[in-house]
Write an enzyme that holds these catalytic residues in place. Structure first.
Site, PDB file in Angstrom:
ATOM      1  N   CYS A   3       0.845  -1.204   0.000  1.00 59.98           N
ATOM      2  CA  CYS A   3       0.000   0.000   0.000  1.00 59.98           C
ATOM      3  C   CYS A   3       0.876   1.248   0.000  1.00 59.98           C
ATOM      4  O   CYS A   3       2.108   1.175   0.019  1.00 59.98           O
ATOM      5  CB  CYS A   3      -0.944   0.005   1.202  1.00 59.98           C
ATOM      6  N   CYS A   6       3.538   1.622   2.677  1.00 58.54           N
ATOM      7  CA  CYS A   6       4.793   0.898   2.422  1.00 58.54           C
ATOM      8  C   CYS A   6       5.749   1.772   1.623  1.00 58.54           C
ATOM      9  O   CYS A   6       6.954   1.816   1.895  1.00 58.54           O
ATOM     10  CB  CYS A   6       4.513  -0.389   1.641  1.00 58.54           C
ATOM     11  N   ASP A 413      10.583  24.085 -34.619  1.00 58.86           N
ATOM     12  CA  ASP A 413      11.707  24.442 -35.474  1.00 58.86           C
ATOM     13  C   ASP A 413      11.297  24.112 -36.914  1.00 58.86           C
ATOM     14  O   ASP A 413      10.502  23.208 -37.139  1.00 58.86           O
ATOM     15  CB  ASP A 413      12.938  23.630 -35.070  1.00 58.86           C
ATOM     16  N   ASP A 620      14.858  19.177 -33.711  1.00 60.38           N
ATOM     17  CA  ASP A 620      15.623  17.969 -34.032  1.00 60.38           C
ATOM     18  C   ASP A 620      17.127  18.187 -34.069  1.00 60.38           C
ATOM     19  O   ASP A 620      17.876  17.225 -34.177  1.00 60.38           O
ATOM     20  CB  ASP A 620      15.174  17.398 -35.376  1.00 60.38           C
ATOM     21  N   ASP A 624      18.843  23.166 -31.350  1.00 61.41           N
ATOM     22  CA  ASP A 624      17.519  23.222 -30.724  1.00 61.41           C
ATOM     23  C   ASP A 624      17.576  22.839 -29.251  1.00 61.41           C
ATOM     24  O   ASP A 624      16.606  23.053 -28.519  1.00 61.41           O
ATOM     25  CB  ASP A 624      16.537  22.280 -31.436  1.00 61.41           C
TER      26      ASP A 624
END
Length: 741
Positions: A3, A6, A413, A620, A624
């Site tokens: 639970c 724990c 971009d 990419d 960037d």
């Protein structure tokens, strides 16, 4: 672990270990993610701390099994409990038919005691460890409650008059233990479904590779491969590691890695002039061609290993919303124990029998177990990140998953993200009487060492024309502007008109030729020569790129969701706006940012965040990375660079703009599931505890309700496994349902 309490206890003991900087524990995976300072004995201390807290430490690689377990695995103890508990229900069943079937007290004792103390032993053990740690958990509540019911039955039996028929409560204790065990077994069964994505990724790794050695082809374990080895891949086999194609042609199914169901053509780079189509990724499936590959990455450095690491980290991470659960869990069990004591005293002191008071107390203890509370968030995150990974969307952390649903601006971009990133040199105008091929040879030589898309376009055209070009000397790159170097004894520069103006070159004659090209969407560069008389313009180069398939539809899909889209480009205003209109963007509404230098992208993204906007950046390239890190949510195209993927929160493996809308959608759905789960987890306790305290629930019904709370939370989260991008994006013709694979 059983639970939310724990989780709190394990985190607490891990954080006390010297050298631990951070520790987060996941109930759904029963795993811990710990950030430690270097030290020889830190890991040993971590394992000892976990064991001292009452749990069994396991190695990280033992948490995921690649083998598919039987759907009935682990049911034997539950089945034994049901077998012993069913006869104890006979009196209740008989009452429905007006019969009075009462088992002898000794038989009830014989049936209930093994369930209580043999099958339920782990409740006592875990509850005792919780008490020693001065905390509480589900096991403590169950063990106290069921022991009280069993002890009450024993007392009533032993103190009754000889021959008297006494109503005992052995069946309540036995059924509560059995129902809790049944609920935990159903949870484990459901957890196996939430980790199916990880198991599927692990299963992509073949065990054996066909190595070309000095004595010919031999089979060796994949773990023994080295970078530089040459491997044979037979038709239909999985590619064992990352590399490049050396011999042969084939088609490769990369669907499990990218979510793209169509196979990809692969042929040696020498045949096509680019290494992109020669790259082979470990885990993908070879088509009908027998090929030879060169190993480039092994072990943890392969794409598949990095994907698995990203998904595991995301599933182990803790979402910000989990902080509320942690705060509640810290006081939940002690509060329940106080409420149960008040219930016991309240019923007893108000004139009711101690027997009735104890039964209501047991019902409170049983129904209040915080299992669902601990599972609500992690199971939704596991299901959401798992199904996203299956469709080519890798989510690095739970914070990004939770934040992405708030995004109201997406900045893209241009080159390589919204466009193909493979511009072609369409026009080369001589300004000083030199021939086109002479200019192209000089430009190709100067750009031969650059990886910029425009540089590659120049070199590619020179190669297609069969031109020989000389490698440059003393090359210097000026980020965002261009480059310069020496070809033989001559010094040349290639860059933007903006750079030429900064160098005080008169560009008026060139601009009249450049403007019409820019209006058509061309990116214009200028070549100049440095002479004793100064800088002289030599040529005008015009490059054209094409929009990515689906880019226009992706932007339209985001706009339909009420999200503002912005394109950031280093191109001049004319060419940037022309491309933007082709993509369906509206420059007049501020949806285009042009002439942005690489170092300025992060500032532009930061400016978009002003006013409380939540901004996602999609890119990419290396330049960037700062912008991706600055954005609230950074998304990197999987066809881009490792630097961009490292800086991003989400990686889109296909490099498909349509996956941006899909990533935001799975975030929305996952956060919705988290909120639904937390609502039901709290609702069960908020409604159940008062009902039990006021005597409206007996312990058996309370045990069933507690078990159902966990099962309902797990089942609700597993609905995310049915998500597909074609349901997320209102352009279903652009996606195929990957569930058919």
């Amino acid at each position: 672990m059983t639970c939310a309490s724990c989780v709190a206890r394990v985190e607490r003991v891990l954080k006390k270990v010297p050298g631990v900087q951070e520790a987060t524990v996941n109930l759904a995976t029963e795993s811990a993610r710990v950030v430690i300072s270097p030290g020889e004995d830190v890991q040993a201390r971590l394992r000892r701390a976990v064991r001292d807290a009452g749990y069994e430490p396991r190695a990280a690689d033992a948490t995921v099994s690649t083998e598919k377990a039987s759907s009935w695995a682990g049911f034997a103890p539950v089945g034994f409990g049901l077998l012993l508990s069913l006869p104890l229900m006979l009196p209740m069943v008989g009452e429905l038919f007006g019969r009075h079937w009462m088992l002898p007290a000794w038989l009830q004792f014989a049936l209930a005691t093994p369930v209580q103390f043999v099958l339920g032993w782990h409740f006592y053990r875990a509850g005792w460890h919780a008490l020693k740690a001065l905390s509480g958990n589900m096991d403590l509540l169950v063990s106290i409650g069921t022991s009280a019911g069993w002890a009450l039955s024993m007392w009533l039996w032993l103190t009754s008059a000889p021959g008297a028929v006494v109503h005992l409560y052995f069946e309540g204790s036995a059924w509560v233990v059995t129902l809790v065990m049944l609920g935990k077994w159903l949870e484990v069964r459901a957890k196996r479904q939430t980790t199916s994505a990880i198991r599927a990724l692990h299963a992509l790794r073949p065990d054996v590779a066909h190595l070309i050695g000095p004595d010919g082809e031999v089979d060796v374990p994949v773990g023994e491969l080295l970078v530089g080895d040459r491997l044979v891949i037979k038709p239909g086999e999985r590619i064992p590691v990352d590399g490049v194609l050396l011999e042969g042609r084939t088609q490769v199914d990369e669907s499990m890695l990218t979510g793209e169901p169509l196979p990809v053509d692969k042929c040696p780079s020498a045949d096509i002039g680019t290494a992109a189509q020669a790259a082979l990724t470990g885990g993908s499936i070879n088509g009908d061609g027998r090929v030879v590959m060169l190993v480039r990455a092994i072990g943890s450095e392969t794409v598949l290993a990095r994907i698995i690491r990203l998904v595991e980290d995301a599933q182990a991470a803790k979402a910000p919303i989990q902080r509320l659960v942690d705060q509640v869990s810290a006081v939940f069990v002690p509060a329940v124990l106080i409420i149960s004591l008040i219930t016991l005293l309240g019923w007893w002191l108000s004139g009711h029998s101690f027997e009735q008071a104890l039964l209501n107390t047991v019902a409170v203890l049983v129904i209040a177990c915080p299992c669902a509370l601990g599972l609500a968030t992690p199971v939704a995150i596991m299901a959401g990140t798992g199904v996203a990974a299956q469709h080519g969307i890798l989510i690095k952390n739970a914070q990004a998953l939770e934040l992405a649903h708030q995004v109201d601006i997406v900045a893209f971009d241009k080159t390589g993200t919204l466009t193909l990133g493979q511009p072609r040199l369409a026009s080369l105008l001589s300004l000083q009487g030199m021939t086109e091929n002479e200019l192209l040879g000089i430009a190709a030589g100067l750009q031969s060492g650059s990886e910029h898309p425009l540089s590659r376009a120049v070199v590619r055209l020179a190669q297609e024309r069969g031109l020989n070009f000389q490698s440059p000397d003393n090359v210097r790159s000026v980020p965002g502007r261009g480059s310069e170097g020496e070809i033989g004894s001559r010094h040349f520069l290639i860059g933007s008109l903006r750079w030429m103006k900064e160098l005080d070159i008169d560009t008026s004659a060139v601009e009249s030729k450049a403007d019409p090209l820019q209006e058509q969407g061309a990116t214009v560069s200028v070549m100049a020569e440095r002479t004793s008389q100064g800088l002289i313009l030599c040529a005008l180069l015009a490059f054209f790129d094409e929009p990515k398939p689906g880019a226009k539809e992706a932007l339209a899909a985001l706009r339909a969701q009420g999200i503002k889209t912005v394109m950031i480009s280093g191109d001049n205003r004319g060419s940037a706006e022309t491309m933007a209109r082709r993509l369906g963007l509206r420059p007049e509404e501020g949806e285009v940012m042009s002439e942005v230098l690489p170092g300025e992208k992060a500032k532009r993204v930061a400016a978009l965040k002003i006013g409380g906007h939540v901004v996602a950046m999609v890119g990419d390239g290396v330049n960037d990375a700062p912008a991706l890190a600055t954005a609230d949510v950074g998304m990197a195209m999987g066809n881009g660079t490792d630097v961009a993927m490292h800086a991003a929160d989400i990686t889109l493996m296909r490099g498909d703009p349509l996956l941006v809308a899909a990533a935001l959608d799975i975030s929305n759905r996952t956060v919705a599931k988290i909120r639904q789960n937390l609502f039901w987890a709290f609702a069960y306790n908020v409604a159940g505890i008062p009902l039990a305290a006021f005597g409206f629930l007996n312990p058996v019904v309370a045990g069933a309700a507690m078990a159902m709370s966990s099962i309902s939370v797990m089942s609700n989260a597993l609905l995310l496994k049915r998500w597909t991008p074609n349901k997320a994006v209102p352009l279903n013709k652009l996606f195929k349902d990957s569930s058919s694979r």
